[in-house]
Design an enzyme around this catalytic site. Structure first.
Site, short mmCIF file in Angstrom:
data_model
loop_
_atom_site.label_atom_id
_atom_site.label_comp_id
_atom_site.label_asym_id
_atom_site.label_seq_id
_atom_site.Cartn_x
_atom_site.Cartn_y
_atom_site.Cartn_z
N ALA A 127 0.85 -1.20 0.00
CA ALA A 127 0.00 0.00 0.00
C ALA A 127 0.89 1.24 0.00
O ALA A 127 0.73 2.15 0.81
CB ALA A 127 -0.95 0.00 1.19
N HIS A 132 2.81 4.67 -0.46
CA HIS A 132 2.44 6.07 -0.65
C HIS A 132 3.74 6.87 -0.77
O HIS A 132 4.83 6.28 -0.86
CB HIS A 132 1.57 6.57 0.51
CG HIS A 132 2.11 6.23 1.87
ND1 HIS A 132 3.30 6.73 2.37
CD2 HIS A 132 1.62 5.42 2.85
CE1 HIS A 132 3.52 6.27 3.58
NE2 HIS A 132 2.52 5.47 3.91
N ARG A 138 -2.92 3.72 6.48
CA ARG A 138 -4.22 3.70 7.17
C ARG A 138 -5.04 4.96 6.94
O ARG A 138 -6.23 4.99 7.25
CB ARG A 138 -4.00 3.49 8.66
CG ARG A 138 -3.34 2.16 9.01
CD ARG A 138 -3.05 2.04 10.49
NE ARG A 138 -2.31 0.82 10.80
CZ ARG A 138 -2.87 -0.34 11.10
NH1 ARG A 138 -4.19 -0.43 11.15
NH2 ARG A 138 -2.14 -1.40 11.36
N LYS A 158 8.70 8.00 11.20
CA LYS A 158 7.33 8.04 11.70
C LYS A 158 7.09 6.89 12.67
O LYS A 158 6.42 7.05 13.69
CB LYS A 158 6.34 7.97 10.55
CG LYS A 158 4.89 7.83 11.00
CD LYS A 158 3.96 7.73 9.82
CE LYS A 158 2.58 7.30 10.27
NZ LYS A 158 2.56 5.90 10.74
N GLY A 183 5.38 8.53 1.31
CA GLY A 183 6.34 8.29 2.38
C GLY A 183 7.26 7.13 2.03
O GLY A 183 8.48 7.20 2.20
N HIS A 184 6.67 6.04 1.52
CA HIS A 184 7.48 4.91 1.06
C HIS A 184 8.36 5.32 -0.12
O HIS A 184 9.52 4.92 -0.21
CB HIS A 184 6.59 3.74 0.64
CG HIS A 184 5.77 3.16 1.74
ND1 HIS A 184 4.39 3.29 1.78
CD2 HIS A 184 6.10 2.46 2.85
CE1 HIS A 184 3.93 2.67 2.86
NE2 HIS A 184 4.95 2.17 3.53
N LEU A 192 1.98 10.74 6.58
CA LEU A 192 1.51 9.77 5.59
C LEU A 192 1.48 8.37 6.21
O LEU A 192 2.40 7.96 6.90
CB LEU A 192 2.44 9.77 4.38
CG LEU A 192 2.47 11.04 3.53
CD1 LEU A 192 3.22 10.80 2.24
CD2 LEU A 192 1.07 11.55 3.22
#
Length: 361
Positions: A57, A59, A216, A178, A61-62, A213
């Site tokens: 999943a 985003h 979830r 995070k 951030g990844h 980010l």
């Protein structure tokens, strides 16, 4: 310690109607499904392999993690992204089933960010014969905060990270700040158990409204997201309170009795009277941790009092990044992490911000 950046002010973007040059599509990373395929992946000669571990999943951030890994590995190096939803990290089967699986989109994100390969094994490949009988234990640090709220979570996390580190054999692995407690535990595991890999933390990436980010976030309704913004607001308000308190302490020192108060004020570039500084001239920064906690808690309590879509606080903690024990109220200097976890509707969110006490003294 790196400080999380505030959300940027972003304005609307317009479409000029012009057609610009087409950006070449990034080559699709090699998709590896088995340990044997991963083992057969050629290592770069004379360069490094960097790894980014995810549960999918993906985003931005990844993507930031992958881009950072790409930059660190260099053009001749290799970036491997792992995508595996680890069942050992979920306390409830429903939460595991609910976690999004978006492998096709993940491959596109990984490609655009510069990944060379994506290792996306199934559960049977990672845990042949069922759940492992031998696991990594997180120890006392893993029983605090997230560990207290989700018993066994960090044992499961460290077990799969250890396994993936052995399988991917990277020179350097990148993780987001995070998940600060997770990063601290991985760093400690690698040091305590003599893993031959460098662990690098990457600052938290936030949406323009400040929300960190997370995969979830997609479960939040617009109203719930509005409530969830109390998390970053609380953290940044606490950061501002600490900066203001430390600046006042610095001004107080410059105007202390027995010194040249006018010269002190001039040195600080102030033309105001010294009366307020005199009142705190002998003050010490004692109580700064309590002020930080109180500032953040006031914002979170306001969000918890909402009639609709209230925030349900799990914890607010100001901790030592070395072991995640609480910072005492008389702490005058050193690094800390202000961490928060809360539930909005059915979605549980975490966030944190690094702080440094005594930065101006």
């Amino acid at each position: 310690m790196t400080t999380s950046s505030r959300p940027a002010n972003t304005g609307p973007t317009g479409n000029t109607g012009r057609t610009g040059p087409t950006t070449p599509k990034a080559p699709t990373p090699a998709l590896l499904r088995t340990a044997a395929e991963l083992d057969a992946l050629p290592r770069p000669a004379g360069a490094e392999r960097a790894v980014v571990m995810t549960m999918g999943a993906l985003h931005d951030g990844h993507a930031t993690l992958i881009r950072t890994a790409r930059e660190a590995a260099g053009p001749d190096g290799q970036v491997v992204v792992t995508v595996f939803v680890n069942p050992l990290q979920f306390g409830e089967a429903a939460d595991l089933d609910r976690y999004p699986r978006t492998l096709d989109a993940d491959l596109e994100t990984a490609a655009a960010a510069g990944a060379d390969a994506v290792f996306a094994p199934g559960v049977d490949e990672v845990y042949p014969g069922g759940e492992p009988q031998v696991r990594i234990t997180a120890g006392p640090m893993g029983e605090r905060l997230e560990g207290a709220s989700r018993p066994g979570h960090f044992d499961g996390m460290l077990t799969v990270v250890a396994k993936l580190l052995h399988l991917t054999r990277p020179d350097e692995a990148f993780y987001g700040q995070k998940d600060a407690q997770q990063l601290a535990l991985i760093t400690r595991m690698v040091r305590d158990l003599n893993f031959g890999v460098r662990i690098t933390g990457v600052p938290t990436v936030r949406d323009p409204d400040g929300l960190a980010l997370s995969s979830r976030n997609r479960f939040l309704s617009p109203q719930e997201r509005h409530t969830a913004l109390a998390l970053p607001r609380a953290l940044f308000a606490a950061q501002d309170r600490l900066a203001a308190q430390q600046a006042l302490h610095e001004r107080a020192k410059a105007t202390a009795p027995g010194g040249d108060r006018a010269a002190g004020l001039n040195k600080l570039g102030e033309a105001r009277a010294a009366a307020d500084a005199q009142a705190v001239a002998l003050a010490r920064p004692n109580g700064a941790p309590a002020a930080v906690r109180a500032t953040a808690r006031a914002i979170l309590e306001e969000a918890a009092a909402r009639d609709r879509h209230p925030l349900v606080l799990d914890y607010l903690a100001l901790v030592d990044p070395a072991d995640f024990t609480e910072i005492p109220d008389d702490r005058e200097s050193g690094d800390a992490i202000l961490a928060v976890a809360a539930r909005v509707g059915e979605t549980r969110l975490i966030d944190n911000i690094p702080l440094t006490f005594g930065a101006l003294t």
